[in-house]
Enzyme design. Structure first.
Site, mmCIF file in Angstrom:
data_model
loop_
_atom_site.group_PDB
_atom_site.id
_atom_site.type_symbol
_atom_site.label_atom_id
_atom_site.label_comp_id
_atom_site.label_asym_id
_atom_site.label_seq_id
_atom_site.Cartn_x
_atom_site.Cartn_y
_atom_site.Cartn_z
ATOM 1 N N PHE A 216 0.773 -1.119 0.114
ATOM 2 C CA PHE A 216 0.173 0.081 -0.018
ATOM 3 C C PHE A 216 0.781 1.164 -0.093
ATOM 4 C CE2 PHE A 216 -3.222 2.992 1.476
ATOM 5 C CZ PHE A 216 -4.358 2.614 0.820
ATOM 6 N N THR B 120 -10.650 9.788 7.979
ATOM 7 C CA THR B 120 -11.333 8.800 8.921
ATOM 8 C C THR B 120 -10.583 8.497 10.039
ATOM 9 O OG1 THR B 120 -10.991 6.836 7.555
ATOM 10 C CG2 THR B 120 -12.629 7.949 7.017
ATOM 11 N N HIS C 179 -9.368 5.517 10.147
ATOM 12 C CA HIS C 179 -8.762 4.646 9.718
ATOM 13 C C HIS C 179 -7.181 4.415 9.950
ATOM 14 C CE1 HIS C 179 -7.043 1.662 6.133
ATOM 15 N NE2 HIS C 179 -7.867 0.974 6.862
ATOM 16 N N ALA D 237 4.308 2.936 4.492
ATOM 17 C CA ALA D 237 3.667 4.469 4.643
ATOM 18 C C ALA D 237 2.179 4.566 4.859
ATOM 19 C CB ALA D 237 4.049 5.372 3.106
ATOM 20 N N VAL D 238 1.769 4.993 5.805
ATOM 21 C CA VAL D 238 0.395 5.346 6.205
ATOM 22 C C VAL D 238 0.333 6.573 6.395
ATOM 23 C CG1 VAL D 238 -1.230 4.911 7.895
ATOM 24 C CG2 VAL D 238 0.586 3.221 7.790
ATOM 25 N N ARG E 21 10.254 12.074 2.972
ATOM 26 C CA ARG E 21 10.974 11.184 3.957
ATOM 27 C C ARG E 21 11.220 9.973 3.016
ATOM 28 N NH1 ARG E 21 7.835 14.558 6.268
ATOM 29 N NH2 ARG E 21 8.046 15.379 8.200
#
Length: 153
Positions: free
Chosen positions: A22, A86, A88, A80-81, A126
């Site tokens: 993701f 939301t 989530h 990576a988030v 980053r």
């Protein structure tokens, strides 16, 4: 007084990387940075393994499997988030951070190269952009921690 420090010589270390698909365009850069670091510090190609997971949520179970197996001196978690609109983000980032508990449970260093950013641009910065490459930094920390633990035996 005796001071303990881990060296940055990766020669002979076996290192696994766990990377999230993701946000893959960012994570690929983290992986490239981590691999470059490990190779430049003496980790042999045959001593490197990379496991791709669907997302950062799935990371802890794979990190644990690799750490439990006794084959690796360190595991580097890369992902990576990016915060959305939301909750989530909070769940996924928290679950990814749980990979750190694996280090305490197994005694195998697990370094956290999972970006948790507010924007996609911050993640890019980053992952080899203007703020360096956190994949490289996580890999270097893995070498140093593995060497320190070896020194403390």
């Amino acid at each position: 007084m005796r001071v303990h420090e881990g060296s940055l010589d990766g020669t002979g270390l076996r290192v696994a990387l766990v990377a999230s698909r993701f946000n893959e365009v960012v994570v690929e850069k983290l992986v490239a940075g981590a691999l470059d670091c490990l190779r430049r510090h003496g980790v042999a190609e045959d001593d490197l393994e990379l496991a791709w997971v669907p997302g950062s949520w799935e990371m802890p179970v794979v990190v644990k499997r690799l750490a439990d197996g006794g084959r690796f001196d360190a595991v580097v978690a890369l992902g990576a988030v990016v915060r959305g609109q939301t909750a989530h983000f909070d769940y996924v980032a928290g679950q990814a951070a749980a990979a750190g508990k694996v280090a305490v449970d197994t005694g195998v260093p697990v370094t956290f190269g999972v970006l948790t950013t507010e924007t996609f641009e911050q993640a890019v910065d980053r992952a080899g952009g203007k703020l360096g490459n956190k994949g490289w930094e996580a890999a270097l920390a893995a070498i140093e921690t593995a060497r320190l633990l070896s020194d403390l035996k």
